[in-house]
Design a protein around this motif. Structure first.
Motif, PDB file in Angstrom:
ATOM      1  N   MET A  88       0.825  -1.202   0.000  1.00 52.87           N
ATOM      2  CA  MET A  88       0.000   0.000   0.000  1.00 52.87           C
ATOM      3  C   MET A  88       0.867   1.262   0.000  1.00 52.87           C
ATOM      4  N   LEU A  89       1.754   1.403   0.976  1.00 54.17           N
ATOM      5  CA  LEU A  89       2.604   2.591   1.065  1.00 54.17           C
ATOM      6  C   LEU A  89       3.524   2.700  -0.146  1.00 54.17           C
ATOM      7  N   ARG A  90       3.930   1.541  -0.651  1.00 54.19           N
ATOM      8  CA  ARG A  90       4.799   1.563  -1.832  1.00 54.19           C
ATOM      9  C   ARG A  90       4.063   2.161  -3.029  1.00 54.19           C
ATOM     10  N   ASN A  91       2.790   1.801  -3.204  1.00 55.55           N
ATOM     11  CA  ASN A  91       1.995   2.358  -4.305  1.00 55.55           C
ATOM     12  C   ASN A  91       1.807   3.866  -4.134  1.00 55.55           C
ATOM     13  N   TRP A  92       1.540   4.257  -2.902  1.00 64.37           N
ATOM     14  CA  TRP A  92       1.377   5.688  -2.646  1.00 64.37           C
ATOM     15  C   TRP A  92       2.672   6.445  -2.968  1.00 64.37           C
ATOM     16  N   GLN A  93       3.776   5.856  -2.584  1.00 72.28           N
ATOM     17  CA  GLN A  93       5.065   6.501  -2.838  1.00 72.28           C
ATOM     18  C   GLN A  93       5.295   6.688  -4.341  1.00 72.28           C
ATOM     19  N   GLU A  94       4.942   5.685  -5.121  1.00 72.93           N
ATOM     20  CA  GLU A  94       5.121   5.778  -6.571  1.00 72.93           C
ATOM     21  C   GLU A  94       4.254   6.883  -7.165  1.00 72.93           C
ATOM     22  N   VAL A  95       3.027   7.044  -6.655  1.00 70.72           N
ATOM     23  CA  VAL A  95       2.141   8.094  -7.156  1.00 70.72           C
ATOM     24  C   VAL A  95       2.684   9.470  -6.792  1.00 70.72           C
ATOM     25  N   LEU A  96       3.170   9.615  -5.553  1.00 71.02           N
ATOM     26  CA  LEU A  96       3.750  10.906  -5.152  1.00 71.02           C
ATOM     27  C   LEU A  96       4.932  11.278  -6.047  1.00 71.02           C
ATOM     28  N   ASP A  97       5.791  10.308  -6.297  1.00 71.63           N
ATOM     29  CA  ASP A  97       6.947  10.580  -7.165  1.00 71.63           C
ATOM     30  C   ASP A  97       6.484  10.991  -8.562  1.00 71.63           C
ATOM     31  N   LEU A  98       5.415  10.331  -9.049  1.00 66.95           N
ATOM     32  CA  LEU A  98       4.894  10.653 -10.377  1.00 66.95           C
ATOM     33  C   LEU A  98       4.296  12.056 -10.415  1.00 66.95           C
ATOM     34  N   LEU A  99       3.572  12.465  -9.366  1.00 69.50           N
ATOM     35  CA  LEU A  99       3.003  13.813  -9.290  1.00 69.50           C
ATOM     36  C   LEU A  99       4.109  14.868  -9.348  1.00 69.50           C
TER      37      LEU A  99
END
Length: 396
Positions: free
Chosen positions: A1-12
């Motif tokens: 879960m946190l890993r997916n969130w981290q990837e989205v933040l990096d993409l933003l």
């Protein structure tokens, strides 16, 4: 879960070309950087804590539960002294994150070191990301609710089980007390009438004697608990076979109870006692586990010395007439009325073999059965009887 969130933040951070994209979590009296984008120039470190009440952008987002856009804090008197300005972050776009129970989780926000009005498509993108995060928060929330409910159910079940066990223990204690009182009343009634109580525990192979039971034959008080072999030696040798045969008949279920009047060793002599008994416990296979009975003086004050004759009519008997009574024979006389030799005796014992208790009759040389067989042989061949070396074991 946190890993997916981290990837989205990096993409933003990459799409908008900003130094910081954050997910903040409130932990009063602080707010914590839960996740931080891995982008160049980001001044925020993961797990960094900041005190609430200092005028942070996120405090306003959480208080209003509404999006907050600050294109340029330096141009806005309300925000120019914001703590984030000191870190060079003069623009901010943030949205609240809310648990399903409407409590605040924190915020999702992006910050830039230059004026930034953030385009509508980006605002729509960050709102979509917020929806993803809140769906995960919803799953986490209901998982925790379910865990707490299950824990509460288990606690209730455990409490109910404890109460049930306590009730069972209470009932057992009351039942044991009732049994104890009933047993005391029973002993009092029996011993008040002059009877003594004995109890044979076959699992332990022990026989318990009550105080009165010890007094009748004059046994010492330390003999209140003996093994069965010692109890077996109590009857007079001439009476033992009948006594043990009736005990065996009762054990085998052939008779419900027995009553046998016989001599018991008392000090240096013998005393007539009436013994009664019945099986009071069997296992699932019907094997006897416990036998209980009484000793009583058939004629108060009447004692016999060793070798005295049995009074007329005194025969072993049980509740429905007894083995000896049914066969119409005394253990010292045969069916044909021929008297056995003086001193003839049977030495019985009850043995456990093949899951059963058996009295084994050992007929020594000169026993009444061997004597009768010899007399019959004499009559048949006209010879004088000689010494009869007869010794046989048989089961009753």
């Amino acid at each position: 879960m946190l890993r997916n969130w981290q990837e989205v933040l990096d993409l933003l951070a990459i799409i908008v070309k900003i130094p910081a994209a954050l997910i903040m979590k409130v932990e009063p009296p602080h707010i914590k950087v839960c996740l931080s984008s891995h982008s160049h120039g980001n001044p925020y470190e993961e797990h960094e804590m900041a005190a609430l009440g200092t005028g942070l952008y996120c405090e306003t987002v959480m208080a209003t539960r509404a999006p907050l856009l600050v294109p340029d804090a330096l141009a806005d008197p309300h925000w120019r002294n914001n703590p984030d300005v000191k870190l060079g972050m003069i623009s901010h776009l943030g949205l609240p994150l809310v648990w399903p129970d409407q409590n605040i989780f924190g915020t999702i926000c992006v910050l830039d070191g230059r004026e930034n009005h953030y385009s509508p498509p980006f605002l729509q993108l960050i709102q979509q990301f917020r929806g993803i995060v809140e769906r995960v928060l919803k799953q986490i929330y209901y998982d925790e609710v379910r865990v707490h409910e299950e824990a509460a159910i288990r606690a209730d079940d455990a409490k109910r089980v404890r109460l049930e066990f306590a009730a069972i223990r209470d009932r057992e204690q009351k039942a044991l007390q009732a049994i104890k009182e009933s047993k005391q009343r029973w002993h009092f009634a029996l011993e008040g009438a002059g009877d003594g109580v004995w109890d044979w525990d076959m699992a332990r192979n022990t026989v318990f004697y009550s105080k009165r039971c010890l007094e009748l034959p004059g046994f010492p008080e330390h003999k209140s608990l003996v093994d069965f072999a010692e109890w077996e030696r109590c009857p007079h040798p001439d009476d033992a076979a009948t006594v043990l045969a009736e005990v065996q008949a009762c054990l085998d279920g052939c008779i419900p109870a027995f009553a046998n009047e016989h001599r018991v060793q008392a000090g240096g002599g013998w005393k007539w006692l009436l013994t009664r008994g019945m099986v009071v416990g069997r296992d699932d296979a019907g094997r006897p586990l416990r036998m209980t009975g009484t000793y009583s003086d058939p004629q108060a004050g009447r004692s016999r010395l060793a070798g005295t004759e049995r009074p007329p009519g005194r025969t072993g008997r049980h509740a429905d007439g007894g083995i000896a009574a049914r066969h119409g024979t005394d253990r010292r006389h045969g069916k044909d009325g021929l008297a056995g030799p003086p001193g003839g005796r049977c030495g019985p014992r009850i043995e456990h073999a093949g899951g059963q208790y058996h009295p084994v009759i050992v007929e020594p040389e000169g026993s009444h059965r061997g004597y009768l067989r010899a007399r019959r042989r004499q009559a048949a061949d006209g010879q004088r009887a000689g010494r009869i070396p007869a010794q046989r074991q048989g089961r009753l």
